[in-house]
Design a protein around this motif. Sequence first.
Motif, PDB file in Angstrom:
ATOM      1  N   LEU A 184      -3.779 -14.263  -1.383  1.00  0.00           N
ATOM      2  CA  LEU A 184      -3.403 -12.856  -1.440  1.00  0.00           C
ATOM      3  C   LEU A 184      -1.899 -12.672  -1.533  1.00  0.00           C
ATOM      4  O   LEU A 184      -1.418 -11.628  -1.951  1.00  0.00           O
ATOM      5  N   GLY A 185      -1.134 -13.690  -1.094  1.00  0.00           N
ATOM      6  CA  GLY A 185       0.316 -13.544  -1.033  1.00  0.00           C
ATOM      7  C   GLY A 185       0.726 -12.898   0.280  1.00  0.00           C
ATOM      8  O   GLY A 185      -0.068 -12.199   0.913  1.00  0.00           O
ATOM      9  N   THR A 194       2.595 -10.395   1.086  1.00  0.00           N
ATOM     10  CA  THR A 194       2.745  -8.942   1.208  1.00  0.00           C
ATOM     11  C   THR A 194       1.726  -8.180   0.378  1.00  0.00           C
ATOM     12  O   THR A 194       1.824  -6.972   0.228  1.00  0.00           O
ATOM     13  N   ASP A 195       0.753  -8.892  -0.202  1.00  0.00           N
ATOM     14  CA  ASP A 195      -0.186  -8.219  -1.092  1.00  0.00           C
ATOM     15  C   ASP A 195      -1.145  -7.295  -0.348  1.00  0.00           C
ATOM     16  O   ASP A 195      -1.648  -6.341  -0.917  1.00  0.00           O
ATOM     17  N   ASP A 225      -7.108  -1.526   2.889  1.00  0.00           N
ATOM     18  CA  ASP A 225      -5.688  -1.829   2.706  1.00  0.00           C
ATOM     19  C   ASP A 225      -4.868  -0.545   2.619  1.00  0.00           C
ATOM     20  O   ASP A 225      -3.785  -0.434   3.198  1.00  0.00           O
TER      21      ASP A 225
END
Length: 588
Positions: free
Chosen positions: A343-344, A346-347, A464
């Motif tokens: 996801l990375g 900060t994703d 999110d």
Amino acid sequence: MSVLQLRRRESRGAPAGWPDSVHPVLRQVYAARGVLEPAQVEHRLARMLSPQLLGGMAPAVELLVEAIRDDWSILIAGDYDCDGATGTAVAVRGLRLLGAKRVDYAIPNRFVHGYGLSAAFVASMQPTPQLIVTVDNGVASVAGVAAAKARGIKVIVTDHHLPGEQLPACDAMVNPNLAGDGFPSKALAGVGVMFYLLLALRAKLHGQGAFGAAKPDLSPLLDLVALGTVADLVPLDFNNRVLVEAGLQRMRSGHACAGITALVEAGKRSVATLCASDLGFVVGPRLNAAGRLEDMRLGVACLLTDDIAQARHLAGELDAINRERRDLQASMVAEAEVMAAGLGPTDAVGVALFEPSWHAGVVGLVASKLKERLHRPVIAFAPAGIEECGEGSPPFDSGAQEVRTGNTQLRGSARSIPGFHIRDALAAIDARQPGLIERFGGHAMAAGLSLKADDYPRFAAAFDAIARELIEPERLQAVLYTDGELPPGTTTLALARQLRAAGPWGQAFPEPLFDNLFECAGWKVMGEGHLRLQLRDPRDGAVHDAVMFNAYHGQPPPPLLRAAYELTINDWQGRETPRLLLRHIEPA
């Protein structure tokens, strides 16, 4: 992954009135938790809140008095986590002590009946009881209570979960978290609510002359109350600390029930030195494993038997199930970490993860581990995989919910970070996108939900989005709070003993944690991935023995480091020495 930041707790006032026997370090630890005087740690049962303050008590007691007087068949409808299992055992043992002759119990199977007093669970009750008493569930069991009433069954709900918009039409409900309830402590676990009901029932029966001069002693139930309270991660406010301390004292004095004694033995702990963390990390998981992977009736049977040989046999079975649970959890967490890494950093602020092969009984543990490592609210999903429908607010421990129509449905288990009320966030999503979430419930820090598999991508985006909206950026910084440095010369066995005895430590009353600068004077790998270190205090040259579990990843520790640690006792081969249990290290 969030970088951990050490931050020191501030005192909430000036300690006063402590005897000289209380170490100055302990006084400061207490002050950082708002405990400023000795009376605030006098955990005597006489200082426990009165049962009469708990709302809904009178009608529940009156119905139980009638049931005992007229010899009704009473069925305790429990839950498949540790709080529910201990609460069920407390209810069965306590009602029998108070004169009930026909008391039995039933625990829903999460893969067959769903959560709580579902309609499917009620339909499975044969023969039909005259009275159902729920433990740690029922506040949202609208359909289940209706099904029971349709069969002519009276229902008393005892629960501690947050209510939804509609309450079930039960005959009585005891729950400190109902709107308008004036009970000062909202932190009672399900087992605590049941214990309070038994206290009120005893008082009523005694007033009616049911026992003669001597009231039945309910204190033998306190070991079960302590175990369920700690394992359910409810805040250890003063009232809960009173209950937990009383239970621990019974255990340490050798008066625990056979089941708890056997589970402590299975976890290779000593009852004589048992502390709250042993209940949370050793005993509780062995009970919870049965509810996660198999049938919690095994756990309740262990807690109800008075035969130590049978208890040891059942504890051995629970221990084996727990080992299976650990292996399964490790595999699922490893998969979840790979998914989260993709996801990375900060994703996603609100992280949702789903893997079709995951086990529905373990997703709560996956969410908890990922929440700790990412410092983001996390919801882990698995296929529900059952045919019947659970309902209502999920148990705090598992934060999970089963649903209808087999594998077309997902069940999710959520864990949150401070400042983000996960149940309220789910309610906000439900209000904005009606029908997206089929059912949800829980608490500020843990919740459960169900939704259709096809709706998972839309839910993940909505989760999110609500997390980004409600979480301030600074709250995404992982912080580890400490009680500051230990002064030179204070890392002693005497202080370690005081700290261990000073609790009970736990949720919202955290274990003392210190941070100091050290030189690494030596280290070696211990077992599978653990570190044993020799740490030198540069202020006085003293060298301290230290361990850190699951900390070796192929690199040596820094030569100069700052460590956050607990001052603990190593009792290897019966010889006690002070030892630092490291929770975090970083280059200095």
